[in-house]
Design an enzyme around this catalytic site. Structure first.
Site, PDB file in Angstrom:
ATOM      1  N   ASP A 160       0.821  -1.200   0.000  1.00  0.00           N
ATOM      2  CA  ASP A 160       0.000   0.000   0.000  1.00  0.00           C
ATOM      3  C   ASP A 160       0.860   1.256   0.000  1.00  0.00           C
ATOM      4  OD1 ASP A 160      -2.310  -1.453  -0.010  1.00  0.00           O
ATOM      5  OD2 ASP A 160      -2.882  -1.041   2.059  1.00  0.00           O
TER       6      ASP A 160
ATOM      7  N   LYS B 204      -3.971   2.524  -3.093  1.00  0.00           N
ATOM      8  CA  LYS B 204      -5.181   3.170  -3.583  1.00  0.00           C
ATOM      9  C   LYS B 204      -5.362   4.458  -2.782  1.00  0.00           C
ATOM     10  CE  LYS B 204      -8.667   0.522  -4.748  1.00  0.00           C
ATOM     11  NZ  LYS B 204      -8.515   0.518  -6.212  1.00  0.00           N
TER      12      LYS B 204
ATOM     13  N   MET C 296     -10.389   7.632   7.545  1.00  0.00           N
ATOM     14  CA  MET C 296     -10.263   8.434   6.322  1.00  0.00           C
ATOM     15  C   MET C 296     -11.541   9.233   6.012  1.00  0.00           C
ATOM     16  SD  MET C 296      -7.204   7.955   5.320  1.00  0.00           S
ATOM     17  CE  MET C 296      -5.820   6.856   5.176  1.00  0.00           C
TER      18      MET C 296
END
Length: 262
Positions: free
Chosen positions: A47, A69, A183
């Site tokens: 990641d 991502k 997030m």
């Protein structure tokens, strides 16, 4: 320090994929089994938010394959990532899929496990410390206490482009339990309005936790109604965890004795 009485680490055979959680950021919060996986893998599909110091623990010759991502930025689609894992495993490589936090907590670990199972690829799962619980604990915020709550809600605060589902914030507010948002910064204004619409009081304690376990870490005490304003004033952006509920106000009671974790 001796590991003589520890159980032996499992072999990492060629053709297998291991999905490991790297924890919330700081390399010291890796599990021993995740460390073993990093040092044994041929390919590490990682990641974007993995601390670079974690990746330096790889063995000589191991290949790094970025697969992060990031919201609003060009990034590989999930099918592409699945294909990389399958193709590398079929080529006889020891493939490590290294994810931030825990693979099964907002990490799309299930998507990848399902793809591997359907392709007949053997895999192993290695849990990691999820960032929502790590960030709160390190800030002196308990996820639960006997006096405040016996449940806690972990919720994704963003909405992925290819995911048409979204949390019912009004319904979550009515549960009367603390909410830990992962997030959430791009959707924070709408989330706070919806939570108050669901009955959560405007003065409910809240906290903004930015870049937990890194040198950029910042903690801002707030309330539900002030979250957006306080985030702007203090320059809080992603990556961030937001805690909303009575537990967020408890940290003030223990700050005087809280030793910096670094």
């Amino acid at each position: 320090m001796s590991f003589a009485h520890f159980p032996p680490m499992p072999d990492f055979p060629p053709g297998e994929v291991w999905l490991a959680g790297a924890g919330p950021g700081d390399p010291r919060l890796l599990t021993l089994l995740a460390l073993h996986a990093v040092s044994a893998a041929d390919d590490i599909v990682h990641d974007a938010l993995i601390d670079p110091r974690v990746l330096t623990l790889r063995r000589d010759g191991a290949e790094l394959i970025p697969a992060g991502k990031r919201g609003g930025r060009p990034s590989p689609h999930q099918n592409e990532i699945n294909g990389i894992l399958i193709d590398r495993a079929r080529a006889g490589r020891r493939v490590l899929r290294l994810k931030g936090g825990d693979p099964f907590v907002f990490g799309r670990g299930w998507d990848e496990v399902l793809a591997l199972a359907e392709a007949g690829i053997r895999y192993r799962l290695i849990p990691g410390i999820t960032s929502g619980l790590a960030a709160t604990a390190l800030a002196g915020i308990p996820a639960t206490t006997r006096d405040t709550n016996h449940a806690v809600v972990l919720a994704a605060g963003h909405r992925a482009d290819d995911d048409q589902s979204s949390a019912d914030w009004v319904a979550l507010a009515r549960l009367g339990q603390p909410v830990i948002l992962y997030m959430p910064m791009t959707q924070l204004a709408g989330i706070t309005v919806a939570l108050m619409k669901g009955g959560m009081a405007a003065d409910t304690p809240a906290a903004l936790l930015h870049a937990a376990t890194t040198e950029q870490e910042k903690v801002v005490d707030s309330t539900l109604a002030r979250l957006v304003e306080d985030a702007q004033v203090n320059g809080i952006g992603s990556p961030a965890i937001v805690v909303i509920g009575a537990v967020a106000g408890l940290r003030r009671q223990v700050l005087s004795g809280l030793v910096g974790w670094r």
